[in-house]
Design a protein around this motif. Structure first.
Motif, short mmCIF file in Angstrom:
data_model
loop_
_atom_site.label_atom_id
_atom_site.label_comp_id
_atom_site.label_asym_id
_atom_site.label_seq_id
_atom_site.Cartn_x
_atom_site.Cartn_y
_atom_site.Cartn_z
N GLY A 1 32.29 38.36 39.16
CA GLY A 1 32.52 37.87 37.77
C GLY A 1 33.20 36.51 38.24
O GLY A 1 33.37 35.64 37.41
N ASN B 1 43.10 43.22 31.85
CA ASN B 1 43.80 43.48 33.14
C ASN B 1 44.92 42.48 32.95
O ASN B 1 44.62 41.12 32.69
CB ASN B 1 43.08 43.10 34.59
CG ASN B 1 43.81 43.02 35.59
OD1 ASN B 1 45.11 43.22 35.69
ND2 ASN B 1 43.25 42.44 36.72
N ASP C 1 35.68 38.08 28.81
CA ASP C 1 35.55 38.79 30.00
C ASP C 1 35.48 40.16 29.71
O ASP C 1 36.62 40.91 29.67
CB ASP C 1 36.79 38.30 31.02
CG ASP C 1 36.69 38.81 32.28
OD1 ASP C 1 35.98 40.00 32.50
OD2 ASP C 1 37.36 38.41 33.28
N TYR D 1 35.97 45.22 32.05
CA TYR D 1 36.34 46.82 31.75
C TYR D 1 35.65 47.48 30.79
O TYR D 1 36.20 48.55 30.33
CB TYR D 1 37.92 46.85 31.86
CG TYR D 1 38.35 46.28 33.04
CD1 TYR D 1 38.77 47.34 34.09
CD2 TYR D 1 38.95 44.98 33.24
CE1 TYR D 1 39.37 46.67 35.19
CE2 TYR D 1 39.34 44.53 34.25
CZ TYR D 1 39.68 45.32 35.30
OH TYR D 1 40.11 44.86 36.56
N SER E 1 31.28 45.43 39.16
CA SER E 1 32.37 45.80 40.20
C SER E 1 33.34 47.05 39.88
O SER E 1 33.30 48.02 40.40
CB SER E 1 33.43 44.61 40.15
OG SER E 1 32.92 43.49 41.10
N LYS E 2 33.67 46.97 38.52
CA LYS E 2 34.45 48.18 37.95
C LYS E 2 33.57 49.32 37.30
O LYS E 2 34.09 50.29 37.62
CB LYS E 2 35.36 47.65 36.74
CG LYS E 2 36.05 46.08 37.16
CD LYS E 2 37.10 46.22 38.12
CE LYS E 2 37.59 44.83 38.50
NZ LYS E 2 38.67 44.34 39.43
N ARG F 1 29.89 42.36 45.18
CA ARG F 1 30.08 40.73 44.61
C ARG F 1 29.00 40.48 43.88
O ARG F 1 28.31 39.45 44.00
CB ARG F 1 30.30 39.83 45.93
CG ARG F 1 31.49 40.01 46.89
CD ARG F 1 32.83 40.53 46.24
NE ARG F 1 33.13 39.43 45.52
CZ ARG F 1 33.79 39.47 44.12
NH1 ARG F 1 33.56 40.97 43.89
NH2 ARG F 1 34.24 38.82 43.35
C1 LIG Z 1 39.85 40.73 34.20
C2 LIG Z 1 39.07 40.46 35.49
N1 LIG Z 1 37.87 39.76 35.20
C3 LIG Z 1 37.19 39.58 36.54
C4 LIG Z 1 37.26 40.08 37.55
C5 LIG Z 1 36.49 39.79 38.59
O1 LIG Z 1 35.69 41.04 39.22
P1 LIG Z 1 34.52 40.45 40.37
O2 LIG Z 1 34.69 39.38 40.82
O3 LIG Z 1 34.67 41.56 41.03
O4 LIG Z 1 33.28 40.55 39.53
C6 LIG Z 1 38.42 41.09 37.80
C7 LIG Z 1 38.66 41.59 39.04
O5 LIG Z 1 39.85 42.24 39.27
C8 LIG Z 1 39.36 41.33 36.61
O6 LIG Z 1 40.30 42.13 36.56
#
Ligand SMILES: Cc1ncc(COP(=O)(O)O)c(C=O)c1O
Length: 400
Positions: A100, A175, A204, A207, A238-239, A247
């Motif tokens: 992301g 986050n 975004d 989560y 990812s989450k 990735r």
């Molecule tokens: C709020 C938020 N957005 C995006 C990401 C990016 O995630 P990724 O690059 O692993 O898809 C994270 C990762 O910590 C995040 O906490």
């Protein structure tokens, strides 16, 4: 003449990665350290997803892929948005990136000119303002105060909008706070945005699947269809599927924006890892059993951590709706003194002394733009969380 680009003067390294590194360094020196800094699930990637990747390797899916992703994954993403969010996107309106993080970055790269403003609720994910800065934009912060359950108000959003505003950056569950907006809370914000047609919405939703109790997740273009033509909805595996190392992130939005992001990615990394893309197809189209199991475990941990932290003297910890973070206030401890005589003047002092005294690594709130607080990631075992919270209680109790 300076060798490094001037843009670097505007960028800070990630405080969350720095904390994880500090905890690793102390561990390597033999210290007993519990790291609660990292933002990743502690579970392994589900077996069906791993097997899909192995099968992809064995089929020879090991070549460059189209820049925006393999058609099968883009189709799976379009279906995911329909199934889970009630959003209609064609596969052509989607893009797959290397996390992301890359998708967000390229959205800014594709749209920001010097002086363009991005409204970011604070506290924020550490990377947002840095990405905006690298892309020559200007971050405009609005406070999501603890008194408002870490959510921005419609009035604060309205007041921050100027003719230079290009994006409103929305992140729910958040986050670092774990706060998630209800339908009504989000509708209050989208009502404001409808009145300002020049402002685009970058949401975004990383989560999305980590929400607890009877909370229902919603996303801006779903709550307010009038925003569909100016919303980029970002998500990833990812989450939700414990796939941080694979990735793979993705987004859907207006075709001209997706095409611009595709152009940038084509000169940057090209398509994301072919094997990881096939794994993501399985994540999105295979069994979803993992998600409710995962959610239940995280909810139990959230409740444990919130309850134990609220028993620590001087700490106030709201109960967040989602993600795997809590963001307690340590305001009640500012001005107190450690047994070694050090005065706690900031949240950064608090986390430094906590690590020193008890070997618990957490991240100071000032790194996320709002304090005095600290962030705990509870994506670790119950046993370690209980031990960490016991140590935090002991540390807070020792301050005079
Ligand atoms: C709020 C938020 N957005 C995006 C990401 C990016 O995630 P990724 O690059 O692993 O898809 C994270 C990762 O910590 C995040 O906490």
């Amino acid at each position: 003449m300076a060798f490094l680009a001037a843009a670097l003067d505007r960028v800070k390294p990630s405080a969350t990665i720095a904390v994880s590194q500090k905890a690793r360094d102390l561990k390597a020196k033999g210290r007993d350290v519990i790291g609660l800094g990292a933002g990743e699930p502690d579970f392994d990637t589900p077996e069906n997803i791993k097997q899909a990747a192995i099968a992809a390797i064995n089929r020879g899916e090991t070549k460059y892929t189209p820049i925006s992703g393999i058609p099968q994954l883009r189709e799976a993403i379009a279906q995911k948005f329909k199934r889970e969010n009630g959003l209609d996107y064609t596969a052509a309106q989607t893009i797959v990136g290397t996390g992301g993080k890359q998708v967000l970055f390229n959205a800014f790269m594709a749209t920001l000119n010097p002086g363009d403003e991005v409204i970011i609720p604070a506290p924020y994910w550490v990377s947002y303002p840095e990405m905006v800065a690298i892309c020559n934009g200007t971050s405009v912060f609005i406070e999501a105060r603890i008194e408002d359950d870490f959510k921005v108000t419609a009035a604060a959003l309205e007041a921050a909008i100027t003719p230079r505003t290009k994006w409103f950056l929305f992140n729910s569950p958040s986050n670092p706070t774990g706060a998630a907006y209800t339908y009504e809370e989000l509708k209050a914000l989208t009502d404001v945005l409808v009145r300002h047609p020049h402002v685009w919405v970058l949401t975004d939703d990383m989560y999305e699947h980590l929400v607890y109790g009877d909370f229902t997740f919603t996303t801006p273009a779903q709550v307010e269809p009038a925003l569909y033509d100016r919303t980029l909805t970002v998500n990833g595996v990812s989450k939700a599927y414990a796939m941080t190392g694979w990735r793979i992130g993705y987004a859907a939005g207006p075709l001209n924006l997706i095409k611009a992001m595709d152009m940038i990615q084509g000169q940057q990394t090209s398509g994301a890892c072919s094997i990881a893309q096939w794994a993501a197809v399985e994540a999105l189209t295979g069994t979803q059993d993992f998600i409710p199991r995962n959610r239940e475990i995280f909810q139990g941990r959230r409740d444990l951590v919130v309850s134990m932290l609220n028993q620590a003297s001087g700490i106030k910890c709201p109960t967040p709706e989602g993600a795997f973070y809590v963001y307690p206030s340590c305001e009640g401890l500012i001005g107190k003194r450690t047994e070694a005589g050090k005065v706690i003047e900031t949240d950064e002092d608090f986390v430094t002394e906590l690590l020193e005294a008890e070997g618990v690594a957490v991240v100071h709130g000032s790194a996320f733009g709002l304090g005095p607080n600290f962030r705990i990631s509870y994506a670790t075992s119950d046993a370690l969380l209980e031990e960490a919270c016991t140590r935090i209680q002991r540390f807070c109790g020792s301050l005079r």
